[in-house]
Design a protein around this motif. Structure first.
Motif, PDB file in Angstrom:
ATOM      1  N   ASN A  98       0.825  -1.235  -0.084  1.00  0.00           N
ATOM      2  CA  ASN A  98      -0.051  -0.023   0.072  1.00  0.00           C
ATOM      3  C   ASN A  98       0.741   1.331   0.054  1.00  0.00           C
ATOM      4  O   ASN A  98       0.245   2.439  -0.102  1.00  0.00           O
ATOM      5  CB  ASN A  98      -1.015   0.099   1.285  1.00  0.00           C
ATOM      6  N   GLY A  99       2.393   1.137  -0.088  1.00  0.00           N
ATOM      7  CA  GLY A  99       2.993   2.304   0.030  1.00  0.00           C
ATOM      8  C   GLY A  99       3.050   3.028  -1.262  1.00  0.00           C
ATOM      9  O   GLY A  99       2.947   2.386  -2.272  1.00  0.00           O
ATOM     10  N   GLU A 100       3.410   4.350  -1.296  1.00  0.00           N
ATOM     11  CA  GLU A 100       3.030   5.073  -2.220  1.00  0.00           C
ATOM     12  C   GLU A 100       4.104   4.982  -3.430  1.00  0.00           C
ATOM     13  O   GLU A 100       3.799   4.843  -4.570  1.00  0.00           O
ATOM     14  CB  GLU A 100       3.396   6.603  -1.845  1.00  0.00           C
ATOM     15  N   GLN A 101       5.423   4.839  -3.090  1.00  0.00           N
ATOM     16  CA  GLN A 101       6.443   4.327  -3.965  1.00  0.00           C
ATOM     17  C   GLN A 101       6.111   3.094  -4.842  1.00  0.00           C
ATOM     18  O   GLN A 101       6.473   3.109  -5.896  1.00  0.00           O
ATOM     19  CB  GLN A 101       7.910   4.285  -3.215  1.00  0.00           C
ATOM     20  N   PHE A 102       5.709   2.127  -3.938  1.00  0.00           N
ATOM     21  CA  PHE A 102       5.417   0.843  -4.389  1.00  0.00           C
ATOM     22  C   PHE A 102       4.318   0.877  -5.362  1.00  0.00           C
ATOM     23  O   PHE A 102       4.407   0.224  -6.648  1.00  0.00           O
ATOM     24  CB  PHE A 102       5.177  -0.120  -3.250  1.00  0.00           C
ATOM     25  N   ILE A 103       3.151   1.405  -5.100  1.00  0.00           N
ATOM     26  CA  ILE A 103       2.140   2.043  -5.935  1.00  0.00           C
ATOM     27  C   ILE A 103       2.488   2.368  -7.310  1.00  0.00           C
ATOM     28  O   ILE A 103       2.204   1.973  -8.537  1.00  0.00           O
ATOM     29  CB  ILE A 103       0.965   2.344  -5.363  1.00  0.00           C
ATOM     30  N   ALA A 104       3.110   3.341  -7.394  1.00  0.00           N
ATOM     31  CA  ALA A 104       3.709   4.229  -8.485  1.00  0.00           C
ATOM     32  C   ALA A 104       4.647   3.255  -9.178  1.00  0.00           C
ATOM     33  O   ALA A 104       4.587   3.530 -10.627  1.00  0.00           O
ATOM     34  CB  ALA A 104       4.621   5.488  -7.991  1.00  0.00           C
ATOM     35  N   GLN A 105       5.561   2.737  -8.816  1.00  0.00           N
ATOM     36  CA  GLN A 105       6.531   1.765  -9.564  1.00  0.00           C
ATOM     37  C   GLN A 105       5.438   0.585 -10.157  1.00  0.00           C
ATOM     38  O   GLN A 105       5.795   0.320 -11.469  1.00  0.00           O
ATOM     39  CB  GLN A 105       7.541   0.912  -8.694  1.00  0.00           C
ATOM     40  N   CYS A 106       4.529   0.023  -9.594  1.00  0.00           N
ATOM     41  CA  CYS A 106       3.627  -0.899 -10.117  1.00  0.00           C
ATOM     42  C   CYS A 106       2.959  -0.209 -11.273  1.00  0.00           C
ATOM     43  O   CYS A 106       2.562  -0.959 -12.354  1.00  0.00           O
ATOM     44  CB  CYS A 106       2.847  -1.598  -9.248  1.00  0.00           C
ATOM     45  N   GLU A 107       2.422   0.909 -11.350  1.00  0.00           N
ATOM     46  CA  GLU A 107       1.805   1.673 -12.314  1.00  0.00           C
ATOM     47  C   GLU A 107       2.580   1.912 -13.622  1.00  0.00           C
ATOM     48  O   GLU A 107       2.163   1.759 -14.480  1.00  0.00           O
ATOM     49  CB  GLU A 107       0.968   2.716 -11.610  1.00  0.00           C
ATOM     50  N   VAL A 108       3.870   2.366 -13.284  1.00  0.00           N
ATOM     51  CA  VAL A 108       4.724   2.529 -14.498  1.00  0.00           C
ATOM     52  C   VAL A 108       5.128   1.074 -14.992  1.00  0.00           C
ATOM     53  O   VAL A 108       4.941   1.032 -16.288  1.00  0.00           O
ATOM     54  CB  VAL A 108       6.049   3.266 -13.885  1.00  0.00           C
ATOM     55  N   ASP A 109       5.346   0.361 -14.229  1.00  0.00           N
ATOM     56  CA  ASP A 109       5.572  -1.262 -14.908  1.00  0.00           C
ATOM     57  C   ASP A 109       4.311  -1.650 -15.585  1.00  0.00           C
ATOM     58  O   ASP A 109       4.450  -2.236 -16.728  1.00  0.00           O
ATOM     59  CB  ASP A 109       6.131  -2.062 -13.981  1.00  0.00           C
ATOM     60  N   GLY A 110       3.372  -1.377 -14.897  1.00  0.00           N
ATOM     61  CA  GLY A 110       2.055  -1.891 -15.334  1.00  0.00           C
ATOM     62  C   GLY A 110       1.565  -1.349 -16.591  1.00  0.00           C
ATOM     63  O   GLY A 110       1.263  -1.876 -17.781  1.00  0.00           O
ATOM     64  N   ALA A 111       1.762   0.047 -16.900  1.00  0.00           N
ATOM     65  CA  ALA A 111       1.508   0.833 -18.246  1.00  0.00           C
ATOM     66  C   ALA A 111       2.465   0.197 -19.224  1.00  0.00           C
ATOM     67  O   ALA A 111       1.996   0.239 -20.369  1.00  0.00           O
ATOM     68  CB  ALA A 111       1.930   2.264 -18.003  1.00  0.00           C
ATOM     69  N   ALA A 112       3.893  -0.075 -18.929  1.00  0.00           N
ATOM     70  CA  ALA A 112       4.588  -0.426 -19.898  1.00  0.00           C
ATOM     71  C   ALA A 112       4.147  -1.915 -20.433  1.00  0.00           C
ATOM     72  O   ALA A 112       4.243  -2.242 -21.647  1.00  0.00           O
ATOM     73  CB  ALA A 112       6.283  -0.737 -19.348  1.00  0.00           C
ATOM     74  N   TYR A 113       3.713  -2.853 -19.601  1.00  0.00           N
ATOM     75  CA  TYR A 113       2.961  -4.184 -19.938  1.00  0.00           C
ATOM     76  C   TYR A 113       1.808  -3.999 -20.702  1.00  0.00           C
ATOM     77  O   TYR A 113       1.539  -4.655 -21.782  1.00  0.00           O
ATOM     78  CB  TYR A 113       2.847  -5.152 -18.896  1.00  0.00           C
ATOM     79  N   ASP A 114       1.066  -2.984 -20.405  1.00  0.00           N
ATOM     80  CA  ASP A 114      -0.160  -2.625 -21.010  1.00  0.00           C
ATOM     81  C   ASP A 114      -0.054  -2.280 -22.604  1.00  0.00           C
ATOM     82  O   ASP A 114      -0.603  -2.815 -23.560  1.00  0.00           O
ATOM     83  CB  ASP A 114      -1.006  -1.368 -20.303  1.00  0.00           C
TER      84      ASP A 114
END
Length: 192
Positions: free
Chosen positions: A19-35
């Motif tokens: 639930n950490g801010e940096q963890f969520i931001a990193q997952c969103e960046v990586d997730g957008a690349a995978y999308d």
């Protein structure tokens, strides 16, 4: 598909603060690349067939040796590619009839034989007036039964000197024959 949500669930909650801010931001960046990667993979999968290749149709045309003409409708370009792909070889009249049928045309082909006094109509061979009769042995008349006979009439103010009074034809089937016919033959087209 949202890859960011999937990535968040892959990490063990004991080791990471999911639930950490940096963890969520990193997952969103990586997730957008995978999308984006997923979208490109689906696009590449669609290129397997010319009908669904969209902007990549030009690559199909290049591979088939067809000049890309973006002024032509997409469906016309697709038909041309399919016709070229189906044209694996053959010089017989039934072969050409099957290929034309595969792209939606019904045709009849008449092969003339001047040696048996079987010649085209005089108006059809006016351009060969000075040619010896023996050279007309390799002449075909392709009668297109269901073609798109685009008729263009000479009109004052719209046409120029030297143009024909009437021009007609179906560019798909005519170019198909010009590309695939035997080199020593002459084809002319009639439309019904």
């Amino acid at each position: 598909m949202q890859h960011a949500n999937v990535l968040k669930q892959l990490y063990p909650p004991v080791s990471y603060n999911i639930n950490g801010e940096q963890f969520i931001a990193q997952c969103e960046v990586d997730g957008a690349a995978y999308d984006r990667l997923q979208q490109r993979a689906e696009h590449v999968l669609a290129v397997i067939e010319p009908v669904t290749s969209d902007a990549m149709l030009a690559d199909w045309e290049r591979i088939c040796g067809i000049k890309t003409d973006l002024s032509r409708p997409y469906q016309e370009r697709v038909k041309r590619v399919i016709a070229q792909l189906n044209a694996v070889g053959g010089l017989s009249i039934p072969y050409f009839m099957r290929i034309a049928e595969s792209i939606g045309y019904q045709i009849q082909i008449k092969e003339f034989s001047p040696l048996q006094n079987d010649l085209p109509n005089p108006g059809d061979i006016a351009q060969f007036r000075n040619a010896p009769r023996e050279s007309l042995i390799f002449m075909w008349r392709v009668t297109v039964l269901n073609g798109d006979d685009n008729i263009v009439y000479f009109r004052a103010g719209e046409s120029f000197a030297g143009e024909h009074l009437v021009e007609f034809g179906d560019p798909i089937i005519e170019e198909f024959f010009k590309d695939l016919k035997p080199a020593h033959t002459y084809c002319y087209f009639a439309y019904q």
